[in-house]
Scaffold this active site. Structure first.
Site, mmCIF file in Angstrom:
data_model
loop_
_atom_site.group_PDB
_atom_site.id
_atom_site.type_symbol
_atom_site.label_atom_id
_atom_site.label_comp_id
_atom_site.label_asym_id
_atom_site.label_seq_id
_atom_site.Cartn_x
_atom_site.Cartn_y
_atom_site.Cartn_z
ATOM 1 N N GLU A 55 0.831 -7.799 8.534
ATOM 2 C CA GLU A 55 1.030 -6.346 8.494
ATOM 3 C C GLU A 55 2.086 -5.931 7.472
ATOM 4 O O GLU A 55 2.237 -4.749 7.169
ATOM 5 C CB GLU A 55 1.408 -5.818 9.881
ATOM 6 C CG GLU A 55 0.234 -5.770 10.851
ATOM 7 C CD GLU A 55 -0.984 -5.037 10.285
ATOM 8 O OE1 GLU A 55 -0.860 -3.846 9.960
ATOM 9 O OE2 GLU A 55 -2.052 -5.667 10.163
ATOM 10 N N PRO A 85 0.821 -1.220 0.000
ATOM 11 C CA PRO A 85 0.000 0.000 0.000
ATOM 12 C C PRO A 85 0.854 1.270 0.000
ATOM 13 O O PRO A 85 0.367 2.340 -0.358
ATOM 14 C CB PRO A 85 -0.801 -0.100 1.304
ATOM 15 C CG PRO A 85 -0.721 -1.522 1.732
ATOM 16 C CD PRO A 85 0.564 -2.060 1.182
ATOM 17 N N ARG A 134 -0.130 -9.054 -21.157
ATOM 18 C CA ARG A 134 -0.850 -8.743 -22.392
ATOM 19 C C ARG A 134 -0.102 -7.763 -23.282
ATOM 20 O O ARG A 134 -0.464 -7.584 -24.441
ATOM 21 C CB ARG A 134 -2.273 -8.273 -22.083
ATOM 22 C CG ARG A 134 -2.356 -7.066 -21.198
ATOM 23 C CD ARG A 134 -3.790 -6.792 -20.773
ATOM 24 N NE ARG A 134 -4.666 -6.501 -21.893
ATOM 25 C CZ ARG A 134 -4.601 -5.391 -22.622
ATOM 26 N NH1 ARG A 134 -3.697 -4.471 -22.348
ATOM 27 N NH2 ARG A 134 -5.422 -5.197 -23.621
ATOM 28 N N ASP A 170 -7.521 0.318 -26.515
ATOM 29 C CA ASP A 170 -7.867 0.390 -25.096
ATOM 30 C C ASP A 170 -7.727 1.796 -24.540
ATOM 31 O O ASP A 170 -6.886 2.564 -24.967
ATOM 32 C CB ASP A 170 -6.948 -0.519 -24.269
ATOM 33 C CG ASP A 170 -7.302 -1.972 -24.441
ATOM 34 O OD1 ASP A 170 -8.252 -2.258 -25.186
ATOM 35 O OD2 ASP A 170 -6.622 -2.812 -23.836
HETATM 36 C C1 9D3 Z 1 -5.316 -3.156 8.034
HETATM 37 C C2 9D3 Z 1 -3.829 -3.189 8.018
HETATM 38 N N1 9D3 Z 1 -3.303 -1.853 7.779
HETATM 39 C C3 9D3 Z 1 -3.034 -1.221 9.066
HETATM 40 C C4 9D3 Z 1 -3.246 0.235 9.022
HETATM 41 C C5 9D3 Z 1 -2.084 -1.873 6.974
HETATM 42 C C6 9D3 Z 1 -2.083 -2.833 5.870
HETATM 43 C C7 9D3 Z 1 -1.213 -3.900 5.845
HETATM 44 C C8 9D3 Z 1 -1.214 -4.797 4.798
HETATM 45 C C9 9D3 Z 1 -2.961 -2.680 4.791
HETATM 46 C C10 9D3 Z 1 -2.966 -3.603 3.744
HETATM 47 C C11 9D3 Z 1 -2.093 -4.647 3.765
HETATM 48 C C12 9D3 Z 1 -2.090 -5.632 2.660
HETATM 49 N N2 9D3 Z 1 -2.082 -4.996 1.335
HETATM 50 C C13 9D3 Z 1 -1.204 -5.306 0.386
HETATM 51 O O1 9D3 Z 1 -0.390 -6.184 0.585
HETATM 52 C C14 9D3 Z 1 -1.225 -4.557 -0.849
HETATM 53 C C15 9D3 Z 1 -2.105 -3.531 -1.335
HETATM 54 C C16 9D3 Z 1 -3.253 -2.907 -0.753
HETATM 55 O O2 9D3 Z 1 -3.735 -3.218 0.332
HETATM 56 N N3 9D3 Z 1 -3.874 -1.926 -1.486
HETATM 57 C C17 9D3 Z 1 -3.426 -1.521 -2.698
HETATM 58 N N4 9D3 Z 1 -2.361 -2.062 -3.281
HETATM 59 C C18 9D3 Z 1 -1.715 -3.057 -2.572
HETATM 60 S S1 9D3 Z 1 -0.354 -3.842 -3.117
HETATM 61 C C19 9D3 Z 1 -0.241 -4.798 -1.776
#
Ligand code: 9D3
Length: 256
Positions: free
Chosen positions: A116, A89, A154, A169
């Site tokens: 996490e 994220p 792709r 696209d």
């Molecule tokens: C609820 C957990 N969060 C605490 C504030 C942090 C968190 C940790 C791990 C939020 C999401 C994740 C898992 N997400 C991914 O591994 C992830 C992801 C995403 O959640 N949203 C957008 N792109 C991606 S790429 C990997």
């Protein structure tokens, strides 16, 4: 292109990449996908891959050692160098521009987090780039990895059949949304196919489609539309679209 995926759920990645254009790219030898499970490189009876976070708090953190051994095994499977990309994220937002960059690489190593996330020391030492697929919360990196794999597969030469046409696209061509599509039957209780599409007038059809692309982009994704960069012809089509659909009672751009 070769893609290695470090994940606690390699079967998920394999399944997601087995169908459609990506499945066909693998059959055609354009994409070689291999999953690597850190649990297979964890030691001890419990094969632990995660542990509690220093400093306390909820959730678990993926441990350095199984990931290091797993990455070493993946690297050893092929001498080709490869950037390690952590799906996270906190990463750079995935766009078609970034997809095009990734698609030119001969090899990628994708790291999927669970819990996490991953111990920051492993990320600092081994990860070249972090990528996010958008501002929403997933429960792990696997779906994001599948998105990256699909988008880059792709673009490999020969992956698309004529019917799949990449240049038409949205984003791949001129950054506009696609026009509406219709097929048989031409009359149906849900409505008629627009007459222009059945007229046989190919220039008129191309104009209508362009106008629909412009109008829908203006309505739904004004953030994608830089009107100052449109040609005079495009600006005229968009102005006519606005006139035809009437006043603001139907909702201004950005409204659903
Ligand atoms: C609820 C957990 N969060 C605490 C504030 C942090 C968190 C940790 C791990 C939020 C999401 C994740 C898992 N997400 C991914 O591994 C992830 C992801 C995403 O959640 N949203 C957008 N792109 C991606 S790429 C990997």
């Amino acid at each position: 292109m070769r893609i290695d995926v470090l994940t606690l759920f390699p079967e998920f990645i394999a399944q997601a990449a087995a169908v459609g254009v990506v499945g066909r790219a693998q059959e055609r030898g354009l994409l070689a996908l291999q999953g690597w499970n850190p649990r297979d490189y964890a030691v001890g009876g419990y094969r632990r891959v995660d542990d509690r976070p220093f400093g306390g708090g909820p959730g678990m953190v993926m441990m350095i050692e199984p990931l290091q051994a797993c990455l070493a095994a993946a690297r050893a499977a092929d001498p080709a160098p490869a950037p390690v990309i952590y799906l996270s994220p906190q990463g750079r937002p995935l766009t078609q521009k970034l997809v095009r960059e990734l698609a030119t690489q001969p090899r990628l190593i994708l790291l999927c987090g669970r819990y996490e996330g991953v111990d920051e020391r492993f990320l600092a030492a081994e990860v070249d780039q972090e990528i996010s697929i958008g501002d929403y919360v997933l429960s792990g990196g696997e779906l994001a990895a599948a998105v990256v794999i699909d988008a880059v597969a792709r673009l490999q030469d020969g992956a698309l059949n004529d019917a799949d046409s990449a240049v038409q696209d949205s984003f791949e061509g001129d950054g506009l949304l696609d026009c509406p599509h219709y097929t048989h039957p031409s009359t149906h209780p849900l409505g008629e196919v627009p007459a222009v599409l059945r007229s046989g007038d190919h220039a008129a059809i191309a104009r209508w489609r362009r106008q629909q692309s412009l109008g829908r982009t203006w309505l739904r994704r004004p953030d994608l539309l830089d009107e100052t960069r449109l040609s005079k012809a495009d600006r005229a089509l968009l102005e006519a679209f606005r006139q035809e659909r009437g006043g603001p009672e139907k909702g201004e751009p950005g409204q659903p």
